[in-house]
Write a protein that holds these residues in place. Sequence first.
Motif, PDB file in Angstrom:
ATOM      1  N   TYR A 241       0.448  -1.292  -0.392  1.00 33.30           N
ATOM      2  CA  TYR A 241      -0.116   0.300  -0.088  1.00 33.30           C
ATOM      3  C   TYR A 241       0.978   1.458  -0.305  1.00 33.30           C
ATOM      4  CZ  TYR A 241      -3.438  -3.210   0.726  1.00 33.30           C
ATOM      5  OH  TYR A 241      -4.586  -4.718   1.205  1.00 33.30           O
ATOM      6  N   GLY A 242       1.586   1.414  -0.392  1.00 34.27           N
ATOM      7  CA  GLY A 242       3.320   2.337   0.362  1.00 34.27           C
ATOM      8  C   GLY A 242       3.289   2.141   0.845  1.00 34.27           C
ATOM      9  N   ILE A 243       5.049   3.534   0.472  1.00 38.79           N
ATOM     10  CA  ILE A 243       5.321   4.029   1.761  1.00 38.79           C
ATOM     11  C   ILE A 243       5.485   5.787   2.252  1.00 38.79           C
ATOM     12  CG2 ILE A 243       7.536   4.648   0.842  1.00 38.79           C
ATOM     13  CD1 ILE A 243       9.150   3.893   3.488  1.00 38.79           C
ATOM     14  N   LYS A 244       5.165   6.585   3.600  1.00 36.24           N
ATOM     15  CA  LYS A 244       4.152   7.575   3.820  1.00 36.24           C
ATOM     16  C   LYS A 244       5.015   8.083   4.733  1.00 36.24           C
ATOM     17  CE  LYS A 244      -0.375   6.969   1.896  1.00 36.24           C
ATOM     18  NZ  LYS A 244      -1.996   6.812   2.686  1.00 36.24           N
ATOM     19  N   LEU A 245       4.976   9.459   4.861  1.00 35.55           N
ATOM     20  CA  LEU A 245       6.005  10.188   5.560  1.00 35.55           C
ATOM     21  C   LEU A 245       4.756  11.073   5.762  1.00 35.55           C
ATOM     22  CD1 LEU A 245       8.167  11.475   7.578  1.00 35.55           C
ATOM     23  CD2 LEU A 245       8.946  12.687   5.437  1.00 35.55           C
ATOM     24  N   MET A 246       4.702  11.461   7.324  1.00 38.87           N
ATOM     25  CA  MET A 246       3.405  11.564   7.754  1.00 38.87           C
ATOM     26  C   MET A 246       4.214  12.383   9.166  1.00 38.87           C
ATOM     27  SD  MET A 246       1.682   8.488   8.968  1.00 38.87           S
ATOM     28  CE  MET A 246       1.367   8.061   7.339  1.00 38.87           C
ATOM     29  N   LEU A 247       3.245  13.648   9.872  1.00 37.54           N
ATOM     30  CA  LEU A 247       2.790  14.024  10.522  1.00 37.54           C
ATOM     31  C   LEU A 247       1.582  13.321  11.667  1.00 37.54           C
ATOM     32  CD1 LEU A 247       3.191  18.169   9.985  1.00 37.54           C
ATOM     33  CD2 LEU A 247       4.865  16.032  11.076  1.00 37.54           C
ATOM     34  N   ILE A 293       0.580  13.720   5.663  1.00 40.83           N
ATOM     35  CA  ILE A 293       1.384  14.393   4.800  1.00 40.83           C
ATOM     36  C   ILE A 293       1.850  14.672   3.966  1.00 40.83           C
ATOM     37  CG2 ILE A 293       1.571  11.334   2.929  1.00 40.83           C
ATOM     38  CD1 ILE A 293      -1.608  10.967   4.060  1.00 40.83           C
ATOM     39  N   VAL A 294       3.537  14.058   3.618  1.00 43.02           N
ATOM     40  CA  VAL A 294       4.534  14.777   3.454  1.00 43.02           C
ATOM     41  C   VAL A 294       4.132  14.642   2.111  1.00 43.02           C
ATOM     42  CG1 VAL A 294       6.683  16.023   3.001  1.00 43.02           C
ATOM     43  CG2 VAL A 294       5.686  15.501   4.834  1.00 43.02           C
ATOM     44  N   GLU A 295       4.195  14.947   0.494  1.00 47.61           N
ATOM     45  CA  GLU A 295       4.425  14.753  -0.771  1.00 47.61           C
ATOM     46  C   GLU A 295       5.735  14.976  -1.292  1.00 47.61           C
ATOM     47  OE1 GLU A 295       1.529  18.443  -2.138  1.00 47.61           O
ATOM     48  OE2 GLU A 295       0.000  17.009  -2.410  1.00 47.61           O
TER      49      GLU A 295
END
Length: 338
Positions: A241-247, A293-295
């Motif tokens: 389902y992917g990888i995300k950088l987030m707050l 989420i950081v784009e």
Amino acid sequence: MKPNIFKLATKELSQDGFFTWLIQWADNTYIQHNQQLNETAKDFVRLLLDETSDYQIKKVEAGRQWNNIDIWAEVNDEYAIIIEDKTNTGEHSEQLERYKQIAKNHYKNKKHKLAFVYIKTGNESSSTLQEVKKKGYSTIDRKAILNVFNKREVSNDIYNDFKEYMTAIEEQTNSYTKFENIISDWKAGEGFFMKLQELISESTDWGYVSNPTGGFLGFWYHWNGIEECSIYIQIENSFDYGIKLMLKVSDWEPSTDLLYEILEEIEPFAKKNGISITKPDRYRAGATSTLAIVENAFTVDNEGNLELEKFIRTLKALEKTVDEYCDEINTSRNKSSM
């Protein structure tokens, strides 16, 4: 590649058996049967004891499952080694403290010096390993074991099968340099987080997080906050389902309205620091919730390698965004209350 028994016998009991067998080979009695294996076994025992290469090993006894202790060994009638051996799980249920007390009680009237060792051949967060060290155990990882194994060639099928198995895990873990590996291979995903722990100076942690969609491998750090909630940085690797950088937010009274409010307030700080953040597809207010989420956080070069230095710069910009926002909100509130 030929069949490898340790790819099939993956339980910790199998690894316990191998290490006990290897330690037993350090006894001088077995030089005549296989000198290279005997010397490697002695180097391994020196690693367990944190002894120098000139420490002479003559007599060694070792066994398994004494009072639930994975492995025990006595060396030269001088040392007693208590080993907790782990593959992919961590310590639990205060087992380290319990085994330590059992050993102390058993050897209280004997001359042996006690050595408590935590072996981990899988990957583990440096944060949790620090907790193990605080309990009086030295930690030995796969890399340290392979450093011993790579000193010399040994003619023994059991030994070489284990060495090849450990080498394959190490290579798999270090394959994180290719972005595709990070999002498709669990060991590479762990290797990426381990590398981040090396590069980030502040306290970090990572591990598996279960959820109804199958869970993810998460990395979290850099807590700050305002009166309503804590805010921190998280990387969420859901592989398929992917990888995300987030707050993320926590320590709060869950409210989607608050998430919208904070997002609107923090966006200008992110923009000033050169990063673009957006809300998740849907806000869900829970014990912890995704704020933003950081784009385009993860970029690759022409050969598919993760641009790690660029990613670290993105993390620094995100840290600065969180700190500047929290400082601004908290300062303005303090002034208004005076």
